[in-house]
Write an enzyme that holds these catalytic residues in place. Structure first.
Site, PDB file in Angstrom:
ATOM      1  N   TYR A 116       0.831  -1.213   0.000  1.00  0.00           N
ATOM      2  CA  TYR A 116       0.000   0.000   0.000  1.00  0.00           C
ATOM      3  C   TYR A 116       0.864   1.261   0.000  1.00  0.00           C
ATOM      4  CZ  TYR A 116      -4.496  -2.246  -0.001  1.00  0.00           C
ATOM      5  OH  TYR A 116      -5.595  -2.950  -0.403  1.00  0.00           O
ATOM      6  N   GLN A 167     -15.237   2.799  -7.161  1.00  0.00           N
ATOM      7  CA  GLN A 167     -14.553   1.748  -6.383  1.00  0.00           C
ATOM      8  C   GLN A 167     -13.089   2.134  -6.177  1.00  0.00           C
ATOM      9  OE1 GLN A 167     -15.821  -2.396  -8.069  1.00  0.00           O
ATOM     10  NE2 GLN A 167     -16.200  -0.892  -9.670  1.00  0.00           N
ATOM     11  N   GLU A 194     -12.613  -4.132 -22.652  1.00  0.00           N
ATOM     12  CA  GLU A 194     -12.979  -5.532 -22.896  1.00  0.00           C
ATOM     13  C   GLU A 194     -14.417  -5.776 -22.460  1.00  0.00           C
ATOM     14  OE1 GLU A 194     -10.785  -7.543 -24.056  1.00  0.00           O
ATOM     15  OE2 GLU A 194      -8.905  -6.450 -23.706  1.00  0.00           O
ATOM     16  N   HIS A 209     -14.949   1.966  -1.694  1.00  0.00           N
ATOM     17  CA  HIS A 209     -13.873   1.127  -1.143  1.00  0.00           C
ATOM     18  C   HIS A 209     -12.840   1.924  -0.359  1.00  0.00           C
ATOM     19  CE1 HIS A 209     -14.801  -2.189  -4.378  1.00  0.00           C
ATOM     20  NE2 HIS A 209     -15.702  -2.148  -3.412  1.00  0.00           N
ATOM     21  N   CYS A 262      -6.186   2.760  12.611  1.00  0.00           N
ATOM     22  CA  CYS A 262      -5.729   1.632  13.423  1.00  0.00           C
ATOM     23  C   CYS A 262      -6.572   0.390  13.107  1.00  0.00           C
ATOM     24  CB  CYS A 262      -5.857   1.997  14.902  1.00  0.00           C
ATOM     25  SG  CYS A 262      -5.492   0.628  15.988  1.00  0.00           S
ATOM     26  N   SER A 280     -14.135  -4.341 -14.035  1.00  0.00           N
ATOM     27  CA  SER A 280     -14.326  -5.712 -14.511  1.00  0.00           C
ATOM     28  C   SER A 280     -15.672  -6.269 -14.066  1.00  0.00           C
ATOM     29  CB  SER A 280     -13.187  -6.611 -14.022  1.00  0.00           C
ATOM     30  OG  SER A 280     -13.070  -6.506 -12.617  1.00  0.00           O
ATOM     31  N   CYS A 320      -8.458  -0.290  16.897  1.00  0.00           N
ATOM     32  CA  CYS A 320      -9.470   0.595  17.499  1.00  0.00           C
ATOM     33  C   CYS A 320     -10.080   1.563  16.484  1.00  0.00           C
ATOM     34  CB  CYS A 320      -8.874   1.369  18.677  1.00  0.00           C
ATOM     35  SG  CYS A 320      -7.788   2.730  18.195  1.00  0.00           S
ATOM     36  N   VAL A 338      -9.706   4.037  -4.988  1.00  0.00           N
ATOM     37  CA  VAL A 338      -9.264   4.598  -3.708  1.00  0.00           C
ATOM     38  C   VAL A 338      -8.281   5.744  -3.926  1.00  0.00           C
ATOM     39  CG1 VAL A 338      -9.617   2.403  -2.477  1.00  0.00           C
ATOM     40  CG2 VAL A 338      -7.373   2.877  -3.497  1.00  0.00           C
ATOM     41  N   ASP A 339      -8.148   6.194  -5.205  1.00  0.00           N
ATOM     42  CA  ASP A 339      -7.060   7.126  -5.544  1.00  0.00           C
ATOM     43  C   ASP A 339      -7.406   8.610  -5.416  1.00  0.00           C
ATOM     44  OD1 ASP A 339      -8.574   7.659  -7.928  1.00  0.00           O
ATOM     45  OD2 ASP A 339      -7.510   6.065  -9.004  1.00  0.00           O
TER      46      ASP A 339
HETATM   47  C1  BJW Z   1     -10.289   0.070 -18.979  1.00  0.00           C
HETATM   48  C2  BJW Z   1      -9.147   0.817 -19.251  1.00  0.00           C
HETATM   49  C3  BJW Z   1      -9.339   2.064 -19.900  1.00  0.00           C
HETATM   50  C4  BJW Z   1      -8.543  -0.982 -18.257  1.00  0.00           C
HETATM   51  N1  BJW Z   1     -10.574   2.462 -20.219  1.00  0.00           N
HETATM   52  N2  BJW Z   1     -11.492   0.472 -19.323  1.00  0.00           N
HETATM   53  C5  BJW Z   1     -19.126 -14.969  -4.326  1.00  0.00           C
HETATM   54  C6  BJW Z   1     -20.181 -14.337  -4.953  1.00  0.00           C
HETATM   55  C7  BJW Z   1     -20.478 -13.019  -4.667  1.00  0.00           C
HETATM   56  C8  BJW Z   1     -19.719 -12.289  -3.769  1.00  0.00           C
HETATM   57  C9  BJW Z   1     -18.674 -12.915  -3.153  1.00  0.00           C
HETATM   58  C10 BJW Z   1     -18.387 -14.232  -3.418  1.00  0.00           C
HETATM   59  N3  BJW Z   1     -17.303 -14.578  -2.670  1.00  0.00           N
HETATM   60  C11 BJW Z   1     -16.912 -13.484  -1.954  1.00  0.00           C
HETATM   61  C12 BJW Z   1     -17.743 -12.472  -2.225  1.00  0.00           C
HETATM   62  C13 BJW Z   1     -17.697 -11.105  -1.685  1.00  0.00           C
HETATM   63  C14 BJW Z   1     -16.535 -10.299  -2.233  1.00  0.00           C
HETATM   64  C15 BJW Z   1     -16.466 -10.436  -3.755  1.00  0.00           C
HETATM   65  O1  BJW Z   1     -17.123  -9.744  -4.484  1.00  0.00           O
HETATM   66  N4  BJW Z   1     -15.625 -11.326  -4.257  1.00  0.00           N
HETATM   67  C16 BJW Z   1     -15.564 -11.587  -5.698  1.00  0.00           C
HETATM   68  C17 BJW Z   1     -14.140 -11.375  -6.202  1.00  0.00           C
HETATM   69  C18 BJW Z   1     -16.083 -12.958  -5.961  1.00  0.00           C
HETATM   70  N5  BJW Z   1     -16.820  -8.932  -1.851  1.00  0.00           N
HETATM   71  C19 BJW Z   1     -16.468  -8.459  -0.655  1.00  0.00           C
HETATM   72  O2  BJW Z   1     -15.856  -9.144   0.144  1.00  0.00           O
HETATM   73  C20 BJW Z   1     -16.915  -7.052  -0.319  1.00  0.00           C
HETATM   74  N6  BJW Z   1     -17.517  -7.026   0.952  1.00  0.00           N
HETATM   75  C21 BJW Z   1     -18.608  -7.717   1.235  1.00  0.00           C
HETATM   76  O3  BJW Z   1     -19.199  -8.392   0.419  1.00  0.00           O
HETATM   77  O4  BJW Z   1     -18.988  -7.586   2.530  1.00  0.00           O
HETATM   78  C22 BJW Z   1     -20.068  -8.356   3.039  1.00  0.00           C
HETATM   79  C23 BJW Z   1     -20.156  -8.006   4.509  1.00  0.00           C
HETATM   80  C24 BJW Z   1     -21.309  -7.422   5.008  1.00  0.00           C
HETATM   81  C25 BJW Z   1     -21.392  -7.087   6.369  1.00  0.00           C
HETATM   82  C26 BJW Z   1     -20.307  -7.344   7.197  1.00  0.00           C
HETATM   83  C27 BJW Z   1     -19.150  -7.897   6.701  1.00  0.00           C
HETATM   84  C28 BJW Z   1     -19.065  -8.237   5.349  1.00  0.00           C
HETATM   85  C29 BJW Z   1     -15.724  -6.119  -0.243  1.00  0.00           C
HETATM   86  C30 BJW Z   1     -15.039  -5.951  -1.556  1.00  0.00           C
HETATM   87  C31 BJW Z   1     -13.832  -5.041  -1.371  1.00  0.00           C
HETATM   88  C32 BJW Z   1     -12.987  -4.967  -2.620  1.00  0.00           C
HETATM   89  N7  BJW Z   1     -11.791  -4.291  -2.293  1.00  0.00           N
HETATM   90  C33 BJW Z   1     -10.811  -4.024  -3.356  1.00  0.00           C
HETATM   91  C34 BJW Z   1      -9.525  -3.463  -2.698  1.00  0.00           C
HETATM   92  C35 BJW Z   1      -9.749  -2.012  -2.284  1.00  0.00           C
HETATM   93  C36 BJW Z   1      -8.503  -1.363  -1.798  1.00  0.00           C
HETATM   94  C37 BJW Z   1      -7.409  -1.341  -2.831  1.00  0.00           C
HETATM   95  O5  BJW Z   1      -7.518  -0.655  -3.867  1.00  0.00           O
HETATM   96  O6  BJW Z   1      -6.409  -2.023  -2.591  1.00  0.00           O
HETATM   97  O7  BJW Z   1     -11.338  -3.095  -4.288  1.00  0.00           O
HETATM   98  S1  BJW Z   1     -10.485  -5.445  -4.383  1.00  0.00           S
HETATM   99  C38 BJW Z   1     -10.356  -4.550  -5.885  1.00  0.00           C
HETATM  100  O8  BJW Z   1     -11.416  -4.899  -6.806  1.00  0.00           O
HETATM  101  C39 BJW Z   1     -10.549  -3.089  -5.519  1.00  0.00           C
HETATM  102  C40 BJW Z   1     -11.367  -2.595  -6.669  1.00  0.00           C
HETATM  103  O9  BJW Z   1     -12.063  -1.422  -6.293  1.00  0.00           O
HETATM  104  C41 BJW Z   1     -12.262  -3.749  -6.978  1.00  0.00           C
HETATM  105  C42 BJW Z   1     -12.841  -3.739  -8.362  1.00  0.00           C
HETATM  106  O10 BJW Z   1     -11.830  -3.793  -9.325  1.00  0.00           O
HETATM  107  P1  BJW Z   1     -12.001  -2.927 -10.660  1.00  0.00           P
HETATM  108  O11 BJW Z   1     -12.015  -1.509 -10.344  1.00  0.00           O
HETATM  109  O12 BJW Z   1     -13.137  -3.465 -11.432  1.00  0.00           O
HETATM  110  O13 BJW Z   1     -10.597  -3.201 -11.389  1.00  0.00           O
HETATM  111  P2  BJW Z   1     -10.161  -4.406 -12.346  1.00  0.00           P
HETATM  112  O14 BJW Z   1      -8.687  -4.377 -12.417  1.00  0.00           O
HETATM  113  O15 BJW Z   1     -10.794  -5.672 -11.926  1.00  0.00           O
HETATM  114  O16 BJW Z   1     -10.790  -4.047 -13.770  1.00  0.00           O
HETATM  115  C43 BJW Z   1     -10.336  -2.965 -14.532  1.00  0.00           C
HETATM  116  C44 BJW Z   1     -11.211  -2.879 -15.757  1.00  0.00           C
HETATM  117  O17 BJW Z   1     -10.872  -1.710 -16.474  1.00  0.00           O
HETATM  118  C45 BJW Z   1     -11.020  -4.063 -16.717  1.00  0.00           C
HETATM  119  O18 BJW Z   1     -12.308  -4.535 -17.099  1.00  0.00           O
HETATM  120  C46 BJW Z   1     -10.294  -3.439 -17.920  1.00  0.00           C
HETATM  121  O19 BJW Z   1     -10.685  -4.040 -19.155  1.00  0.00           O
HETATM  122  C47 BJW Z   1     -10.761  -2.013 -17.846  1.00  0.00           C
HETATM  123  N8  BJW Z   1      -9.852  -1.000 -18.392  1.00  0.00           N
HETATM  124  N9  BJW Z   1      -8.033   0.207 -18.832  1.00  0.00           N
HETATM  125  C48 BJW Z   1     -11.607   1.716 -19.972  1.00  0.00           C
HETATM  126  N10 BJW Z   1      -8.267   2.919 -20.237  1.00  0.00           N
HETATM  127 ZN    ZN Z   2      -5.688   1.907  17.997  1.00  0.00          ZN
END
Ligand code: BJW
Ligand code: ZN
Length: 248
Positions: A67, A101, A215, A119, A127, A189, A130, A103-104
């Site tokens: 990070y 989604q 895509e 996100h 922390c 995605s 806490c 974080v930037d």
């Molecule tokens: C372009 C381009 C250009 C490139 N122009 N396009 C099974 C089924 C359903 C759900 C689940 C499951 N198993 C587990 C889950 C839940 C899980 C989940 O969804 N998992 C799946 C992977 C299966 N979700 C969670 O756990 C979430 N929480 C939750 O469900 O909580 C329930 C709960 C309730 C109450 C109490 C407790 C719990 C939380 C999800 C958190 C995701 N966090 C991250 C990290 C954030 C911090 C960080 O940045 O490090 O978020 S993971 C990561 O993925 C990040 C992103 O925001 C997120 C989405 O990714 P994104 O933005 O789509 O990026 P890419 O790289 O995947 O795609 C880029 C796209 O751009 C591509 O399509 C390219 O083609 C395109 N592209 N250049 C246009 N120039």
């Molecule tokens: Zn603390």
């Protein structure tokens, strides 16, 4: 690219628009998307392993350092024409909700006023024990800074897999998706829940769904319009087509 005339005409009529963005929107600002292959030091890890409470518990220094590396990349990044086009859309449309989604923080830097960060934000640190926010920190002997209040390990204030999204932001995003006339899914995605279900909620409530991506994704077959290409090129072209200068 040729933009569909029916889309341009429809966008001149709508008053309620919701937009969901993902890492692809910041790709043209030089930031890596989440599912790009990792490079260098990180090539051997999957982001899913790093962005999780389990990964942090297993190896806090590895996760902290990943990070810290990304935070530095974000500090050097600037918004691209796609971010600016979305800020312009906010000014043109009466009820406009930008849900990200990412974080930037680049949407705000581009001038978007109302941004729902689902996100979290990589520049904030809190922390892990806490929740106390930290403004400054120093790495301890193990290489991860600790909370000044309770001594717990500090972590980025982002949402990891298995963690709940911020409630107010998620509720506002769901409401915007359910009530909009047009929903854009851009540079994501569409595989991470619950964000991935927002365009489907919009569609089920009668909204026109527009996807912009390099895509196809799981949403593509359900979208009314799929504009394939770079968001930093398509979005400015769309804004120019919907609101040409003489209409301004
Ligand atoms: C372009 C381009 C250009 C490139 N122009 N396009 C099974 C089924 C359903 C759900 C689940 C499951 N198993 C587990 C889950 C839940 C899980 C989940 O969804 N998992 C799946 C992977 C299966 N979700 C969670 O756990 C979430 N929480 C939750 O469900 O909580 C329930 C709960 C309730 C109450 C109490 C407790 C719990 C939380 C999800 C958190 C995701 N966090 C991250 C990290 C954030 C911090 C960080 O940045 O490090 O978020 S993971 C990561 O993925 C990040 C992103 O925001 C997120 C989405 O990714 P994104 O933005 O789509 O990026 P890419 O790289 O995947 O795609 C880029 C796209 O751009 C591509 O399509 C390219 O083609 C395109 N592209 N250049 C246009 N120039
Ligand atoms: Zn603390």
């Amino acid at each position: 690219m040729d933009l569909p005339v029916s889309l341009i005409l429809a966008l001149r009529q709508v008053e309620r628009v919701a937009v969901l963005t993902g890492a692809g929107v910041s790709q043209e600002s030089g930031l890596r998307t989440f599912r790009d292959p990792q490079v260098g030091l990180w090539a051997q890890y999957r982001p899913e392993e790093l962005a999780s409470p389990e990964g942090f518990a297993r190896n806090p220094k590895l996760v902290w350092d990943w990070y810290a590396w990304r935070r530095e990349a974000v500090k050097g990044a600037r918004p691209n024409p796609g971010h600016y086009a979305l800020a312009e859309m906010e000014r043109r449309i009466a009820h406009f909700t930008l849900i990200t989604q990412n974080v930037d923080g680049l949407h705000r830097m581009a001038g978007s006023q109302k941004v729902l960060e689902l996100h979290g934000n990589i520049q904030r640190v809190r922390c892990s024990a806490c929740g106390h926010p930290a403004e400054t920190w120093e790495n301890d002997l193990e290489g991860v800074p600790r909370c000044e209040r309770c001594g717990g390990l500090l972590r980025p204030d982002v949402v990891w897999f298995g963690e709940a999204l911020p409630r107010a932001e998620l509720e506002a995003a769901v409401e915007a998706a359910r009530t909009c006339q047009a929903f854009f899914s851009i540079g994501t995605s569409g595989i991470v829940q619950p964000a991935a279900s927002l365009p489907f909620a919009a569609r089920n409530n009668g909204a026109m769904v527009v996807e912009i991506n390099l895509e196809p994704t799981p949403l593509t077959g359900k979208a009314h319009f799929f504009l394939q290409g770079k968001s930093g090129e398509i979005l400015p072209a769309l804004v120019r087509a919907v609101w040409p200068a003489e209409r301004a």
